[in-house]
Design a protein around this motif. Structure first.
Motif, PDB file in Angstrom:
ATOM      1  N   ARG A   1      -0.539   2.234   7.173  1.00  0.00           N
ATOM      2  CA  ARG A   1       0.057   1.188   6.343  1.00  0.00           C
ATOM      3  C   ARG A   1      -0.169  -0.184   6.973  1.00  0.00           C
ATOM      4  O   ARG A   1      -0.590  -1.132   6.305  1.00  0.00           O
ATOM      5  CB  ARG A   1       1.552   1.453   6.153  1.00  0.00           C
ATOM      6  CG  ARG A   1       2.213   0.510   5.143  1.00  0.00           C
ATOM      7  CD  ARG A   1       3.725   0.633   5.170  1.00  0.00           C
ATOM      8  NE  ARG A   1       4.293   0.196   6.444  1.00  0.00           N
ATOM      9  CZ  ARG A   1       4.369  -1.071   6.854  1.00  0.00           C
ATOM     10  NH1 ARG A   1       3.892  -2.050   6.123  1.00  0.00           N
ATOM     11  NH2 ARG A   1       4.908  -1.363   8.018  1.00  0.00           N
TER      12      ARG A   1
ATOM     13  N   THR B   1      -2.847  -3.024   5.401  1.00  0.00           N
ATOM     14  CA  THR B   1      -2.392  -4.366   5.022  1.00  0.00           C
ATOM     15  C   THR B   1      -3.225  -5.424   5.733  1.00  0.00           C
ATOM     16  O   THR B   1      -3.700  -6.379   5.110  1.00  0.00           O
ATOM     17  CB  THR B   1      -0.900  -4.537   5.352  1.00  0.00           C
ATOM     18  OG1 THR B   1      -0.148  -3.565   4.624  1.00  0.00           O
ATOM     19  CG2 THR B   1      -0.412  -5.931   4.982  1.00  0.00           C
TER      20      THR B   1
ATOM     21  N   SER C   1      -6.725  -5.553   4.234  1.00  0.00           N
ATOM     22  CA  SER C   1      -6.775  -5.716   2.771  1.00  0.00           C
ATOM     23  C   SER C   1      -7.405  -4.500   2.085  1.00  0.00           C
ATOM     24  O   SER C   1      -8.246  -4.625   1.208  1.00  0.00           O
ATOM     25  CB  SER C   1      -7.524  -6.992   2.382  1.00  0.00           C
ATOM     26  OG  SER C   1      -6.890  -8.128   2.919  1.00  0.00           O
TER      27      SER C   1
END
Length: 80
Positions: free
Chosen positions: A15, A19, A22
């Motif tokens: 996760r 992030t 992207s």
């Protein structure tokens, strides 16, 4: 498509990395698996070389393992 069970810690790492990069969590996991697969097949290559190799393979044929092993980039004359 199948389901891969991973630890909660690995999911959290995915996760965070997804992030930062992207990417979706699934795309990040697939990226790590492709890089890891190539690193096991070609342990003498560094990350930059593996990334360039992955980009060339994706451009030419996709990262199917059978195609990777038979790909002209992987002949005995060298990879780069």
């Amino acid at each position: 498509m199948g389901i891969v069970k991973i630890s909660d810690l690995m999911h959290e790492n995915l996760r965070i990395a997804s992030t930062a990069m992207s990417r979706s969590i699934n795309a990040q996991a697939e990226h790590w698996m492709k890089i890891g697969m190539l690193a096991e097949i070609y342990p003498s290559l560094n990350h930059q070389e593996l990334t360039r190799l992955l980009m060339r393979v994706e451009r030419d044929s996709g990262a199917d393992l059978a195609q990777l092993l038979d790909h002209p980039l992987f002949n005995s004359q060298g990879i780069a």
